[in-house]
Design a protein around this motif. Structure first.
Motif, PDB file in Angstrom:
ATOM      1  N   LEU A   1       0.824  -1.207   0.000  1.00  0.00           N
ATOM      2  CA  LEU A   1       0.000   0.000   0.000  1.00  0.00           C
ATOM      3  C   LEU A   1       0.862   1.263   0.000  1.00  0.00           C
ATOM      4  O   LEU A   1       1.815   1.359   0.776  1.00  0.00           O
ATOM      5  CB  LEU A   1      -0.911   0.014   1.228  1.00  0.00           C
ATOM      6  CG  LEU A   1      -2.105  -0.930   1.214  1.00  0.00           C
ATOM      7  CD1 LEU A   1      -2.710  -1.029   2.607  1.00  0.00           C
ATOM      8  CD2 LEU A   1      -3.150  -0.469   0.197  1.00  0.00           C
ATOM      9  N   PRO A   2       0.511   2.253  -0.799  1.00  0.00           N
ATOM     10  CA  PRO A   2       1.253   3.512  -0.778  1.00  0.00           C
ATOM     11  C   PRO A   2       1.110   4.272   0.536  1.00  0.00           C
ATOM     12  O   PRO A   2       2.012   4.992   0.950  1.00  0.00           O
ATOM     13  CB  PRO A   2       0.641   4.314  -1.930  1.00  0.00           C
ATOM     14  CG  PRO A   2       0.033   3.288  -2.831  1.00  0.00           C
ATOM     15  CD  PRO A   2      -0.450   2.202  -1.914  1.00  0.00           C
ATOM     16  N   HIS A   3      -0.039   4.155   1.207  1.00  0.00           N
ATOM     17  CA  HIS A   3      -0.282   4.888   2.452  1.00  0.00           C
ATOM     18  C   HIS A   3      -0.948   3.953   3.467  1.00  0.00           C
ATOM     19  O   HIS A   3      -2.129   4.052   3.757  1.00  0.00           O
ATOM     20  CB  HIS A   3      -1.169   6.106   2.199  1.00  0.00           C
ATOM     21  CG  HIS A   3      -1.250   7.045   3.360  1.00  0.00           C
ATOM     22  ND1 HIS A   3      -1.736   8.318   3.245  1.00  0.00           N
ATOM     23  CD2 HIS A   3      -0.902   6.905   4.667  1.00  0.00           C
ATOM     24  CE1 HIS A   3      -1.695   8.914   4.414  1.00  0.00           C
ATOM     25  NE2 HIS A   3      -1.211   8.064   5.295  1.00  0.00           N
ATOM     26  N   SER A   4      -0.167   3.039   4.004  1.00  0.00           N
ATOM     27  CA  SER A   4      -0.691   2.057   4.955  1.00  0.00           C
ATOM     28  C   SER A   4      -0.813   2.641   6.353  1.00  0.00           C
ATOM     29  O   SER A   4       0.083   3.349   6.833  1.00  0.00           O
ATOM     30  CB  SER A   4       0.222   0.832   5.003  1.00  0.00           C
ATOM     31  OG  SER A   4      -0.183  -0.037   6.049  1.00  0.00           O
ATOM     32  N   LEU A   5      -1.922   2.319   6.997  1.00  0.00           N
ATOM     33  CA  LEU A   5      -2.122   2.662   8.401  1.00  0.00           C
ATOM     34  C   LEU A   5      -1.876   1.458   9.297  1.00  0.00           C
ATOM     35  O   LEU A   5      -2.133   1.514  10.492  1.00  0.00           O
ATOM     36  CB  LEU A   5      -3.543   3.192   8.615  1.00  0.00           C
ATOM     37  CG  LEU A   5      -3.899   4.463   7.846  1.00  0.00           C
ATOM     38  CD1 LEU A   5      -5.364   4.827   8.070  1.00  0.00           C
ATOM     39  CD2 LEU A   5      -2.999   5.618   8.252  1.00  0.00           C
ATOM     40  N   GLY A   6      -1.392   0.362   8.719  1.00  0.00           N
ATOM     41  CA  GLY A   6      -1.046  -0.804   9.503  1.00  0.00           C
ATOM     42  C   GLY A   6      -2.020  -1.952   9.359  1.00  0.00           C
ATOM     43  O   GLY A   6      -3.138  -1.810   8.854  1.00  0.00           O
ATOM     44  N   LEU A   7      -1.570  -3.104   9.800  1.00  0.00           N
ATOM     45  CA  LEU A   7      -2.344  -4.348   9.756  1.00  0.00           C
ATOM     46  C   LEU A   7      -2.678  -4.794  11.171  1.00  0.00           C
ATOM     47  O   LEU A   7      -1.798  -4.839  12.033  1.00  0.00           O
ATOM     48  CB  LEU A   7      -1.532  -5.437   9.046  1.00  0.00           C
ATOM     49  CG  LEU A   7      -2.007  -6.883   9.203  1.00  0.00           C
ATOM     50  CD1 LEU A   7      -3.391  -7.083   8.610  1.00  0.00           C
ATOM     51  CD2 LEU A   7      -0.994  -7.842   8.572  1.00  0.00           C
ATOM     52  N   THR A   8      -3.950  -5.127  11.394  1.00  0.00           N
ATOM     53  CA  THR A   8      -4.394  -5.708  12.651  1.00  0.00           C
ATOM     54  C   THR A   8      -4.793  -7.154  12.401  1.00  0.00           C
ATOM     55  O   THR A   8      -5.695  -7.424  11.606  1.00  0.00           O
ATOM     56  CB  THR A   8      -5.605  -4.951  13.221  1.00  0.00           C
ATOM     57  OG1 THR A   8      -5.241  -3.581  13.445  1.00  0.00           O
ATOM     58  CG2 THR A   8      -6.061  -5.565  14.542  1.00  0.00           C
ATOM     59  N   GLU A   9      -4.103  -8.087  13.058  1.00  0.00           N
ATOM     60  CA  GLU A   9      -4.452  -9.502  12.956  1.00  0.00           C
ATOM     61  C   GLU A   9      -5.230  -9.898  14.208  1.00  0.00           C
ATOM     62  O   GLU A   9      -4.744  -9.755  15.329  1.00  0.00           O
ATOM     63  CB  GLU A   9      -3.195 -10.359  12.787  1.00  0.00           C
ATOM     64  CG  GLU A   9      -2.482 -10.098  11.473  1.00  0.00           C
ATOM     65  CD  GLU A   9      -1.420 -11.132  11.157  1.00  0.00           C
ATOM     66  OE1 GLU A   9      -1.555 -12.290  11.615  1.00  0.00           O
ATOM     67  OE2 GLU A   9      -0.446 -10.784  10.451  1.00  0.00           O
ATOM     68  N   LEU A  10      -6.442 -10.386  13.996  1.00  0.00           N
ATOM     69  CA  LEU A  10      -7.353 -10.736  15.083  1.00  0.00           C
ATOM     70  C   LEU A  10      -7.192 -12.215  15.427  1.00  0.00           C
ATOM     71  O   LEU A  10      -7.550 -13.091  14.635  1.00  0.00           O
ATOM     72  CB  LEU A  10      -8.791 -10.429  14.683  1.00  0.00           C
ATOM     73  CG  LEU A  10      -9.059  -8.969  14.284  1.00  0.00           C
ATOM     74  CD1 LEU A  10     -10.479  -8.805  13.766  1.00  0.00           C
ATOM     75  CD2 LEU A  10      -8.812  -8.030  15.460  1.00  0.00           C
ATOM     76  N   THR A  11      -6.657 -12.494  16.592  1.00  0.00           N
ATOM     77  CA  THR A  11      -6.359 -13.863  17.004  1.00  0.00           C
ATOM     78  C   THR A  11      -7.630 -14.696  17.130  1.00  0.00           C
ATOM     79  O   THR A  11      -8.607 -14.272  17.758  1.00  0.00           O
ATOM     80  CB  THR A  11      -5.610 -13.866  18.339  1.00  0.00           C
ATOM     81  OG1 THR A  11      -4.413 -13.087  18.199  1.00  0.00           O
ATOM     82  CG2 THR A  11      -5.253 -15.279  18.762  1.00  0.00           C
ATOM     83  N   GLY A  12      -7.621 -15.866  16.501  1.00  0.00           N
ATOM     84  CA  GLY A  12      -8.737 -16.795  16.621  1.00  0.00           C
ATOM     85  C   GLY A  12      -9.926 -16.486  15.745  1.00  0.00           C
ATOM     86  O   GLY A  12     -10.933 -17.199  15.789  1.00  0.00           O
TER      87      GLY A  12
END
Length: 313
Positions: free
Chosen positions: A262-273
């Motif tokens: 992504l050119p302008h990423s705000l980050g990735l959130t990985e939701l456990t389970g």
């Protein structure tokens, strides 16, 4: 659709319904919730789903947001396309039609998509309406390429055989039949985390089983050959990504690749389970993400901040 709306998990009655007309003349069913003068959020659902899939987000946001939801072509109350065309271009055309029909010129909104809805945003990344109306983006449980190669729904070793079999499953014409205990178990295994409650499994099963077979098959074939890597690179709006660690349809490898490109990423959130159905399985997390983006980018202060950040970038 009526059988999906008799339970307490149904979304509020929309303040307005309308039909957007896509580039090829196809008619797209659209629902508007919440006050017109509030920050706007536009939600695009995924394969085999419909507007009801966003019920939790609509209920949570409609008090102080204008929430726009629509049925992708062939899903819910949107009929099959007039020319029989199912394609990523059609996804982009339909989203543009919805944005034009629901947002005044220059009005900004958070654009969010789950699964095929996220692919819609990637397909439409370079479109004029997205540039005009997009303030920020939330991508939930989606991928841009190699969907059949990376899917782990079939419990066999990765390789050409699994890829071919997965593509065959996506395009299978067999009817889903009624919702039963067995069908809910299959759907939970394929699309949801092991800890998903029976109530949430039931919600997803009723939505998926309501999808017309023709649309399910046609879109499944489109997904089998998907390649939207160029669209990811064109998605220049501030973009947050959410993925479930137990997603078998679009495993987190997709989210990580998208976030990195992504050119302008705000980050990735990985939701456990959590599995593939993040808006239903983890409604609070998805709603919170939408609210944060609206507060930061759709208000006057947020819009100014977004401009300054883009200038720095």
């Amino acid at each position: 659709m009526s059988r999906l709306l008799h339970r307490g998990d149904a979304p509020p009655v929309p303040v307005r319904e309308l039909t957007a007309v896509s580039a090829d003349g196809s008619r797209i069913h659209v629902e508007l919730h919440g006050p017109d003068d509030a920050p706007a959020v536009v939600l695009a659902h995924g394969w085999t789903c419909n507007t009801h899939f966003w019920a939790a987000q609509v209920r949570a946001l409609a008090a102080d947001h204008r929430v726009v939801v629509y049925d992708q072509r062939g899903h819910g109350r949107t009929p099959e396309p007039v020319n029989g065309v199912y394609s990523t271009k059609a996804l982009a055309d339909d989203l543009e039609a919805v944005l034009r029909a629901t947002l005044a010129p220059g009005r900004k909104a958070v654009l969010a998509g789950h699964s095929m809805g996220g692919m819609t945003l990637m397909a439409a990344a370079g479109r004029e309406a997205v540039r005009e109306h997009g303030a920020a983006v939330l991508l939930c449980s989606t991928g841009s390429v190699r969907l059949t190669a990376e899917s782990t729904v079939l419990p066999i070793r990765a390789g050409a055989l699994r890829t071919r079999l997965t593509a065959a499953v996506l395009g299978a014409r067999a009817p889903l039949g009624p919702v039963t205990a067995v069908s809910k178990s299959v759907l939970k295994y394929a699309t949801m985390g092991r800890g998903s409650s029976p109530e949430r499994v039931d919600i997803c099963a009723r939505i998926v089983h309501a999808c017309p077979r023709g649309a399910r098959v046609a879109w499944g074939r489109v997904l089998a050959g998907l390649d939207l890597q160029a669209g990811v690179r064109e998605l220049r709006l501030p973009t947050a990504v959410i993925a479930g660690t137990e997603d078998r349809l679009t495993p987190p490898v997709h989210a990580r690749a998208i976030e990195a490109a992504l050119p302008h990423s705000l980050g990735l959130t990985e939701l456990t389970g959590v599995g593939h159905m993040t808006p239903v399985e983890a409604p609070e997390a998805v709603t919170a993400g939408l609210r944060r983006l609206a507060e930061r980018y759709v208000t006057v202060k947020g819009a100014a901040q977004a401009v300054s950040e883009e200038e720095v970038a």
